[in-house]
Design a protein around this motif. Structure first.
Motif, PDB file in Angstrom:
ATOM      1  N   ASN A   1      13.726  -8.919   6.532  1.00  0.00           N
ATOM      2  CA  ASN A   1      13.279  -9.299   5.453  1.00  0.00           C
ATOM      3  C   ASN A   1      11.947  -8.408   4.782  1.00  0.00           C
ATOM      4  O   ASN A   1      12.181  -8.076   3.545  1.00  0.00           O
TER       5      ASN A   1
ATOM      6  N   PRO B   1      11.061 -10.882  -3.173  1.00  0.00           N
ATOM      7  CA  PRO B   1      11.053 -11.672  -1.824  1.00  0.00           C
ATOM      8  C   PRO B   1      11.821 -12.833  -1.865  1.00  0.00           C
ATOM      9  O   PRO B   1      12.448 -13.403  -0.806  1.00  0.00           O
TER      10      PRO B   1
ATOM     11  N   VAL C   1       2.167 -14.775   4.567  1.00  0.00           N
ATOM     12  CA  VAL C   1       3.152 -14.058   3.486  1.00  0.00           C
ATOM     13  C   VAL C   1       2.654 -14.224   1.882  1.00  0.00           C
ATOM     14  O   VAL C   1       3.068 -13.370   1.098  1.00  0.00           O
TER      15      VAL C   1
ATOM     16  N   ASP D   1       8.607 -16.643   1.729  1.00  0.00           N
ATOM     17  CA  ASP D   1       9.432 -16.815   2.638  1.00  0.00           C
ATOM     18  C   ASP D   1      10.204 -17.847   2.917  1.00  0.00           C
ATOM     19  O   ASP D   1       9.795 -19.058   3.034  1.00  0.00           O
TER      20      ASP D   1
ATOM     21  N   THR E   1      14.473 -13.138   1.167  1.00  0.00           N
ATOM     22  CA  THR E   1      14.602 -14.246   2.201  1.00  0.00           C
ATOM     23  C   THR E   1      15.670 -15.353   1.854  1.00  0.00           C
ATOM     24  O   THR E   1      15.931 -16.243   2.872  1.00  0.00           O
TER      25      THR E   1
ATOM     26  N   SER F   1      12.370 -19.233   7.166  1.00  0.00           N
ATOM     27  CA  SER F   1      11.798 -19.558   8.437  1.00  0.00           C
ATOM     28  C   SER F   1      12.602 -20.667   8.930  1.00  0.00           C
ATOM     29  O   SER F   1      12.741 -20.788  10.106  1.00  0.00           O
TER      30      SER F   1
ATOM     31  N   GLU G   1      11.198 -24.455   5.996  1.00  0.00           N
ATOM     32  CA  GLU G   1      10.586 -23.388   5.074  1.00  0.00           C
ATOM     33  C   GLU G   1       9.744 -24.141   3.879  1.00  0.00           C
ATOM     34  O   GLU G   1       8.866 -23.680   3.685  1.00  0.00           O
TER      35      GLU G   1
ATOM     36  N   GLY H   1      12.490 -11.346  10.854  1.00  0.00           N
ATOM     37  CA  GLY H   1      11.375 -11.028   9.961  1.00  0.00           C
ATOM     38  C   GLY H   1      11.365  -9.510   9.285  1.00  0.00           C
ATOM     39  O   GLY H   1      11.095  -9.121   8.278  1.00  0.00           O
TER      40      GLY H   1
ATOM     41  N   TYR I   1       5.825  -9.574   7.138  1.00  0.00           N
ATOM     42  CA  TYR I   1       6.913 -10.434   7.304  1.00  0.00           C
ATOM     43  C   TYR I   1       7.726 -10.482   8.804  1.00  0.00           C
ATOM     44  O   TYR I   1       8.030 -11.513   9.267  1.00  0.00           O
TER      45      TYR I   1
END
Lengths: 361, 258
Positions: A154, A165, A86, A93, A169, A96, A287, A151, A257
Motif C-alpha cells: 500500500n 490512496p 493513515v 485505508d 488500498t 484493512s 475497514e 501495508g 501504511y
C-alpha cells in the motif's frame, strides 16, 4: 533565562490560552448518547442502560453490558489505531478488512493441532507437510509478516506511483480478499493450538481489550512525543511544506501504511483466535467500521488533525450505539442505517468546524 | 573581498527553449540588504530558485561564504545557511510555532530512528529566543498556524531565519498579501535583521518599501540584470525606467555581438 515557564522577554508560553480540545467534544457526545439510551431505556423498558438497576451485580454498573461494549469494539479498535494514523497523514485505508481476512487464513493454517479427539485433524491445511502443533511464535510472525507485506505494498504504491490512496488500498482490498479465499479454496480453517487461542481469549476473555488499550496508549504516546508523530501530522497538514522542510515524505508514508497493515494483521490474529476459526469472509466491512470510529473520534478526513485518544472515544461511541440498539430491542437493520447517518454527520461537523476556524482567522 | 557572502557568475537557467535567467552576475556583501526588482516574468523568482536550491541552474557558478556550492534541494541550501521565506510560506497549518520552526530538524531527547523522542522544551525555548531576536510578537506560540492572521504567519516564517543563525535570508514578496499594520510589523523585523548585520535579499514590487529598507537595488528585465543601483544615487522614477526598459545601465548594456 531559558528555564522560565512563562517565556522570555515579553513573549508568553501560555497554557491557559490553549484551545478547547476536540476530544472534549467527542467525550461530551459520548456522555450525551449514553444519557439518551438511559432515558429511552427507563422510559420504554423500565430498565437502566449502564447501571445495575436489578441488583444482579456487585457494583453499581451493569458490568455485563460494559464488557460487551468494549469487547465488541476492541478488535476493530486495533485496526482503527492504524487507520487513525493513515487519516492524520492525509490518506485513507480501505484494505484493512481484507488484510484481516487474508492474515487470519494464512496465520491460522500454521496454528492448527495435529489431532482432534484422537484422529488426525480433518481441517489441517499442512497435515502432510507435518506443519502442525507449531509453537505460537510461528503463526504470530507469519501473521505480522502478512501485515507488513500488505501495508508495505500500500505504502510503496501510494508514495512512489503517486496513485491516490483510495485507489491503491481499494486494489489491496480486492486482492486481499482474493488471497483469503484462494488460500484454502474457500474452506474454513479451524482447531488452533491451545497457545494460539490465548491471543483472543486470555485474561478471562479480556485479552482483546488489553491488547487494544495497550496499543492505543503506545501509539498515543508515539504520535505525541516522537518525530514519527510530528512528521505524520506535518505531512497531513501540508505535504509540500513537509517536503520543503526536508522530511522524507515518501519513506514516511511507507512507514505509516506498513504500521496500519501490521495493526490490521494483529486484529486478525486476535479475531481468529477468539473465534477458534478463520474464514475467508472474516473482517468484511471492518475497514469502514474502523474509518467510522476514527471520524466519529474527531480525526479530520482532510488530514493533520485528530488523536488516538479521540479514536478510542469514537470506538466507545460506536460500541454504545450498537449495544444501545440491542438493549432497546431494535432490529439490527436500524443499526446499520444509524451507523451510516452518524458517519456522515461526523464528517459534516468536521467540515463545519473547519470553515468556522477559517473564517475566524 | 572577504566581506562577500554571496556571489554568482554567469548564472543561467533555461526551461526548454525559454531563457528565464541569462548570465546573472550578482554580489552581496555581509550585512547588506539588497532588493531584487523587476516585472512579472523578469527572472527574479527564477534567480531566487537557483540560489535556494529549489532548481538547479543550467550554467554558472554560485559562491556562498567563500565556497563554490551546488545545492541539490532546498534543505541543502538551508543547511548551508541560506534561509528562505517563500511566497507560499511552507508552514504546516495544524502545528504550532515551535513545531513549524523545527520541522524536519527537530531537537531530540533520545535518538531512536523515526521514533526519536522530541525535546519540546528545548525547541520552545529556542523559538522564544529566536522570536525575541527578530522582534516578532506572537501572542501565544502554542497556537496552531491555522488560528493565526496572515501577518503572524509571515512572522513565523521569518522567525525561522533567526532561530537557526542563518548566514543569508531571502524573502520572496513577504508583504504581498498583508494589511497595512501587518506590513509595518514585517518591515520592522527586516530592520531588526539589518541592525543585527544579517544580509538579506528582498524580492519586492513595493517601491516605497524598497527605498525604506534596502541599501541597493538590482533590476531584472527579460531574464537579465539591467541595473545595479545604490539607493542614494537613484529614485523611484529611475528604477521604474529600468524595470520597464526605458533605460539600461551602461555597465549591463548588451554587447553588439551578443
Amino acid at each position: 533565562m531559558a528555564d522560565s515557564k512563562h517565556g522570555i522577554g515579553g513573549l508568553k508560553y501560555d497554557t491557559s490560552k490553549r484551545h478547547w480540545p476536540n476530544e472534549a467534544n467527542v467525550f461530551i457526545a459520548l456522555i450525551l448518547i449514553v444519557l439518551v439510551f438511559e432515558g429511552l431505556g427507563l422510559f420504554t423498558q423500565g430498565n437502566s442502560f449502564l447501571f445495575d438497576s436489578k441488583g444482579r451485580f456487585d457494583s453499581i454498573f451493569n458490568e455485563q453490558r460494559l464488557k460487551i461494549i468494549i469487547l465488541q469494539v476492541s478488535i476493530v479498535g486495533i485496526i482503527a489505531i492504524g487507520v487513525t494514523q493513515v487519516i492524520i497523514l492525509g490518506g485513507i485505508d480501505l484494505s484493512s478488512g481484507s488484510i484481516v481476512g487474508a492474515t487470519a487464513m494464512i496465520a491460522m493454517s500454521f496454528a492448527q493441532v495435529a489431532e482432534v479427539n484422537g484422529s488426525p485433524n480433518p481441517k489441517a491445511i499442512f497435515l502432510e507437510q507435518g506443519w502442525v502443533d507449531l509453537p505460537l511464535i510461528i503463526p504470530l510472525i507469519i501473521g505480522l509478516f502478512c501485515g507488513i507485506i500488505a501495508g508495505g505494498i500500500n505504502g510503496l504504491l501510494i508514495a512512489y506511483t503517486r496513485i491516490p490512496p483510495f485507489i491503491a488500498t481499494l486494489g489491496m482490498m480486492v486482492t486481499g480478499r482474493g488471497v483469503a479465499k484462494w488460500w484454502s479454496k474457500g474452506r474454513p480453517i479451524s482447531f488452533p493450538t491451545e497457545d494460539f487461542t490465548l491471543i483472543g481469549n486470555g485474561f478471562g476473555g479480556w485479552m482483546p481489550v488489553v491488547i487494544f488499550i495497550s496499543l492505543a496508549i503506545l501509539f498515543f504516546l508515539i504520535l505525541k512525543f516522537t518525530v514519527y508523530g510530528k512528521h505524520t501530522y506535518a505531512i497531513g497538514s501540508n505535504e509540500e511544506a513537509a517536503r520543503m522542510s526536508g522530511i522524507d515524505v515518501n519513506r514516511h508514508k511507507v512507514l505509516v501504511y506498513t504500521i496500519a497493515g501490521i495493526l490490521a494483521a494483529l486484529a486478525a490474529l486476535v479475531l481468529s483466535s477468539k473465534n477458534l476459526t478463520a474464514q475467508s469472509g472474516m473482517g468484511v466491512m471492518y475497514e469502514l467500521d474502523a474509518i467510522a470510529m476514527t471520524v466519529i473520534g474527531g480525526v479530520s478526513l482532510s488530514g493533520g488533525r485528530g488523536s488516538i485518544f479521540g479514536t478510542v472515544l469514537g470506538s466507545l461511541i460506536f460500541g454504545v450505539i450498537i449495544s444501545g440498539f440491542t438493549f432497546l430491542r431494535l432490529d439490527a437493520y436500524y443499526q446499520e442505517m444509524v451507523k451510516g447517518i452518524i458517519i456522515v454527520g461526523a464528517v459534516v461537523l468536521d467540515q463545519w468546524r473547519q470553515r468556522r476556524v477559517a473564517s475566524r482567522a | 573581498m572577504n566581506d562577500v557572502i554571496l556571489e554568482t557568475h554567469d548564472l543561467t537557467k533555461h526551461y526548454g527553449g525559454v531563457f528565464a535567467l541569462e548570465a546573472a552576475d550578482f554580489t552581496l556583501q555581509k550585512g547588506e540588504h539588497v532588493a531584487v526588482m523587476g516585472d512579472n516574468g523578469a527572472g527574479k523568482s527564477t534567480f531566487v530558485r537557483q540560489i535556494t536550491g529549489v532548481e538547479q541552474p543550467t550554467r554558472g557558478k554560485i559562491i556562498f561564504d567563500q565556497q563554490e556550492v551546488s545545492f541539490d534541494g532546498p534543505l541543502a541550501a538551508r543547511e548551508a545557511g541560506i534561509e528562505t521565506v517563500f511566497q507560499t510560506l511552507a508552514l504546516a497549518d495544524d502545528l504550532d510555532v515551535p513545531d513549524n520552526l523545527f520541522l524536519g530538524r527537530e531537537m531530540l531527547k533520545l535518538k531512536l530512528g523515526p521514533f526519536s523522542i522530541l525535546d519540546y522544551k528545548g525547541m520552545r525555548d529556542a523559538t522564544l529566543r529566536g522570536l525575541e531576536k527578530t522582534g516578532v510578537k506572537i501572542p501565544n506560540i502554542k497556537n496552531t498556524i491555522r488560528n493565526m492572521s496572515g501577518g503572524q504567519r509571515q512572522c513565523v516564517a521569518i522567525a525561522r531565519t533567526a532561530t537557526f543563525h542563518s548566514k543569508l535570508t531571502i524573502m520572496d514578496e513577504p508583504t504581498a498579501a498583508l494589511g497595512v499594520q501587518e506590513t509595518a510589523q514585517v518591515e520592522n523585523i527586516i530592520r531588526t535583521l539589518k541592525e543585527n548585520g544579517e544580509p538579506l535579499i528582498l524580492v519586492s514590487h513595493n517601491m516605497r518599501q524598497v527605498f525604506d529598507l534596502v541599501d541597493r537595488i538590482v533590476v531584472f528585465r527579460r531574464g537579465r540584470i539591467v541595473a545595479n543601483l545604490k539607493k542614494e544615487e537613484t529614485d523611484g522614477q529611475d528604477v521604474v525606467a529600468y524595470i520597464t526598459g526605458a533605460k539600461t545601465d551602461p555597465a549591463y548594456e548588451l554587447k553588439e555581438d551578443d
